[in-house]
Write a protein that holds these residues in place. Structure first.
Motif, short mmCIF file in Angstrom:
data_model
loop_
_atom_site.label_atom_id
_atom_site.label_comp_id
_atom_site.label_asym_id
_atom_site.label_seq_id
_atom_site.Cartn_x
_atom_site.Cartn_y
_atom_site.Cartn_z
N MET A 139 0.85 -1.19 0.00
CA MET A 139 0.00 0.00 0.00
C MET A 139 0.88 1.24 0.00
O MET A 139 1.63 1.47 0.95
CB MET A 139 -0.90 0.02 1.23
N VAL A 140 0.82 2.02 -1.07
CA VAL A 140 1.62 3.25 -1.14
C VAL A 140 1.00 4.29 -0.20
O VAL A 140 -0.20 4.61 -0.31
CB VAL A 140 1.68 3.78 -2.59
N ARG A 141 1.80 4.81 0.70
CA ARG A 141 1.32 5.76 1.70
C ARG A 141 1.75 7.19 1.42
O ARG A 141 1.07 8.13 1.80
CB ARG A 141 1.82 5.34 3.10
N GLN A 142 2.89 7.36 0.75
CA GLN A 142 3.39 8.73 0.56
C GLN A 142 4.33 8.75 -0.64
O GLN A 142 5.08 7.81 -0.90
CB GLN A 142 4.16 9.17 1.81
N ILE A 143 4.26 9.84 -1.39
CA ILE A 143 5.17 10.08 -2.52
C ILE A 143 5.75 11.47 -2.36
O ILE A 143 5.00 12.45 -2.26
CB ILE A 143 4.45 9.99 -3.88
N GLU A 144 7.05 11.58 -2.33
CA GLU A 144 7.73 12.88 -2.26
C GLU A 144 8.55 13.05 -3.52
O GLU A 144 9.52 12.32 -3.75
CB GLU A 144 8.62 12.96 -1.01
N LEU A 145 8.16 14.00 -4.34
CA LEU A 145 8.89 14.30 -5.56
C LEU A 145 9.91 15.39 -5.29
O LEU A 145 9.56 16.45 -4.78
CB LEU A 145 7.92 14.73 -6.66
N THR A 146 11.15 15.12 -5.63
CA THR A 146 12.19 16.11 -5.36
C THR A 146 12.07 17.29 -6.31
O THR A 146 11.68 17.14 -7.48
CB THR A 146 13.59 15.49 -5.49
N ASP A 147 12.38 18.47 -5.82
CA ASP A 147 12.40 19.67 -6.67
C ASP A 147 13.71 19.81 -7.41
O ASP A 147 13.82 20.57 -8.38
CB ASP A 147 12.16 20.92 -5.82
N ASP A 148 14.74 19.11 -6.95
CA ASP A 148 16.07 19.22 -7.55
C ASP A 148 16.24 18.13 -8.59
O ASP A 148 16.42 16.96 -8.26
CB ASP A 148 17.15 19.10 -6.48
N GLN A 149 16.17 18.49 -9.85
CA GLN A 149 16.32 17.51 -10.92
C GLN A 149 17.58 17.75 -11.74
O GLN A 149 17.70 17.29 -12.87
CB GLN A 149 15.09 17.57 -11.84
N THR A 150 18.55 18.44 -11.16
CA THR A 150 19.72 18.85 -11.94
C THR A 150 20.84 17.85 -11.94
O THR A 150 21.61 17.77 -12.90
CB THR A 150 20.25 20.19 -11.41
N GLY A 151 20.99 17.08 -10.89
CA GLY A 151 22.15 16.21 -10.79
C GLY A 151 21.83 14.76 -11.02
O GLY A 151 20.68 14.34 -11.00
N PRO A 152 22.86 13.92 -11.21
CA PRO A 152 22.65 12.50 -11.45
C PRO A 152 22.10 11.77 -10.23
O PRO A 152 21.59 10.67 -10.35
CB PRO A 152 24.04 12.01 -11.82
N ASP A 153 22.23 12.38 -9.03
CA ASP A 153 21.75 11.73 -7.81
C ASP A 153 20.36 12.20 -7.38
O ASP A 153 19.89 11.82 -6.31
CB ASP A 153 22.74 11.99 -6.66
N ALA A 154 19.72 13.05 -8.18
CA ALA A 154 18.38 13.51 -7.85
C ALA A 154 17.43 12.33 -7.77
O ALA A 154 17.47 11.44 -8.61
CB ALA A 154 17.89 14.51 -8.89
N ARG A 155 16.61 12.32 -6.73
CA ARG A 155 15.76 11.15 -6.53
C ARG A 155 14.46 11.54 -5.85
O ARG A 155 14.39 12.50 -5.09
CB ARG A 155 16.50 10.10 -5.71
#
Length: 545
Positions: A139-155
């Motif tokens: 059961m998916v309880r939470q989704i947090e989308l990062t605002d930082d999409q610039t680097g290879p480690d953005a997640r």
């Protein structure tokens, strides 16, 4: 010690048809990709699963068979579909004395009637066999989308609960394939209504419906070779509605009623008993078949308003929606698996670009625009068209037009792997825009024609397989075209649609000289309007008279 949540390249929310096929397509494209699929249900799903979407058409079938390589399962565990078939049988028990639309033989491109329970259980096993992690009962309880999409480690981050324990995972990409729950759609406020008001009720009966046995007329039975009408997606049609009959490999039959609420309110059919009472009045032969089998009912469901849009389905911020989590059109012509195939193909391309380190901004925006354009073009086939579904003179012409538009344009792009070829799309921009405009104009014209039609319903079969250019258009999907050949193909389809629209216009006005067609005439070449009937027109009367 700080616990670092595991990192996945892609987390797919939902392990139904859209999510599992996307996982397979991504793994096929890149064997090293790390995918996690979170599915709320515990598998296996029951056979004759309680879902809309059992019937596949050419794009969806090609996607499952050739793109994903699932042909052995489809051929051996599902039913080969005998195309679409329509009967103008409202209020009638003499089905051999009404107009029938359909093919007398199988056409070149194969499609399937898919038992979703059997298929999704197979897909679940297949994704795990190919090394994809699938967690059932999550059961998916939470989704947090990062605002930082610039680097290879953005997640991004997803929190889910499994067997009473909370888990957190990081994801480079999050794809919502959870169906109408629309987790990302609700989170990002992407829901968008459309102008298509229609509802559906449907149920399963644990028995075959052998429509071929509904008449003892030998001539009627032998119109189809083989005598396998029951393998078609059969449509029993009337003004404002259609009833589907879809056989399932498990031995069950799916029955649905889809209707315009302005003509057939949902309240008249929103339980099995009400639906049976409705069928007794409007489709009595089906009622006669089902009435002794009431105890074989497996399930019943309805949607008050099943069609909806979505503001955005693909994002350069590394999220996407696919399947019913994004958009849904209408079950008429069974486009659901087609749009899964198209959206999954765009998502796969975007994720592949990202893994190569390429920028996504412009490409994601273009893919989103293209997908919405395909949606809008297809929506024109349905919106405000339900009143003419009971017209035995106009609906056969509409079916020919709609197939020609589908096989000649959208299906060509998918079969020939050109959906993501922006240079080809750019070179065909004018033709594609004109095809879209012409389709809208023809749909409007058909609607006007039906207001004047006499709705004659002769006892004939309008055999689509007997129209040479039509059967050839279907066969042409299997061609192997280079870029030059493909561009020529779409330009040829553009001309073919213009000719067919001209023939339809002239045919309708020969019966109704006062029928207005200003919008349509403006889109047609004067040379066609001034000329005589085309080769297509000489075949069209055999299909629509």
């Amino acid at each position: 010690m700080v616990h670092t949540p595991p990192l996945h390249d892609v987390v797919i929310l939902g392990g139904g048809l859209a999510g599992l096929t996307l996982a397979l397509q991504l793994k096929q494209r890149d064997p090293d990709i790390r995918i996690l699929v979170l599915e709320r249900r515990a598998l296996p799903a029951p056979e004759a699963a309680h879902k809309v979407g059992e019937s596949s058409v050419e794009i969806g079938a090609h996607y499952f068979d050739k793109v994903l390589g699932l042909g052995d399962h489809l051929q051996n565990k599902q039913l080969r579909k005998f195309g679409f078939r329509f009967f103008f049988s409202e209020g009638r028990r003499d089905i051999d004395q009404v107009t029938e639309i359909g093919a007398s033989r199988f056409l070149s491109v194969t499609s399937f009637q898919i038992d979703r329970g059997i298929f999704e259980n197979f897909l679940g096993a297949e994704v795990q066999h190919r090394g994809i992690e699938l967690i059932e009962g999550a059961m998916v309880r939470q989704i947090e989308l990062t605002d930082d999409q610039t680097g290879p480690d953005a997640r991004h981050q997803v929190v889910y609960e499994h067997e009473g324990v909370s888990h957190t995972v990081n994801a480079r990409w999050v794809v919502d394939a959870c169906g109408r729950a629309g987790l990302l759609k609700r989170k990002l406020n992407l829901a968008e209504p459309n102008g298509h008001a229609a509802h559906a009720v449907w149920f399963r009966i644990k028995d075959r419906i052998h429509l071929d046995q509904w008449s003892d007329n030998i001539e009627w039975r032998e119109r189809c070779n083989p005598q396998a009408r029951w393998l078609s997606t059969n449509h029993l049609v009337g003004a404002g509605y259609w009833v589907w009959l879809i056989p399932l490999a498990s031995g069950s039959h799916s029955v649905g009623i889809v209707a315009d609420p302005a003509i057939h309110p949902l309240a008249a059919m929103d339980s099995f008993d009400k639906a049976m009472t409705w069928l007794e009045r409007y489709q009595p032969l089906l009622f006669d078949e089902l009435d002794p089998k009431r105890e074989l009912l497996q399930d019943f469901a309805f949607f008050k308003r099943f069609s909806y849009g979505c503001k955005q389905v693909f994002s350069a911020d590394r999220w996407a929606l696919t399947g019913e989590a994004g958009l849904f059109l209408d079950p008429f012509y069974s486009p659901g698996s087609d749009f899964i195939a198209i959206s999954n193909t765009y998502i796969t391309e975007l994720i592949a670009m990202d893994r190569r380190g390429e920028r996504l901004g412009a490409r994601a925006q273009i893919f989103d625009q293209l997908f919405h354009s395909f949606y809008d073009s297809t929506m024109a086939l349905y919106q405000d068209q339900y009143p003419l579904f009971g017209d035995p003179e106009v609906l056969p012409v509409k079916v020919i037009w709609d197939y020609t538009y589908y096989w000649g344009v959208l299906a060509q792009f998918f079969f020939h792997q050109r959906l993501t070829d922006l240079s080809v799309l750019a070179s065909l921009r004018t033709e594609l825009a004109e095809c879209q405009q012409l389709n809208v104009a023809v749909q409007n014209f058909l609607r006007q024609w039906s207001t004047l039609s006499l709705k004659r319903n002769p006892a004939v079969m309008l055999d689509q397989a007997a129209i040479p250019w039509f059967a050839e258009l279907n066969r042409s999907l299997n061609d192997d075209l280079d870029t030059e050949g493909f561009v020529a193909r779409i330009r040829g389809s553009h001309t073919q649609l213009q000719r067919l629209a001209t023939d339809i216009l002239q045919r309708a006005q020969s019966d109704h000289p006062g029928l207005k067609a200003d919008e349509l005439v403006l889109l047609l070449p004067a040379s066609m309007l001034d000329g005589g009937p085309s080769d297509m027109a000489r075949m069209l009367p055999e299909a629509v008279n």
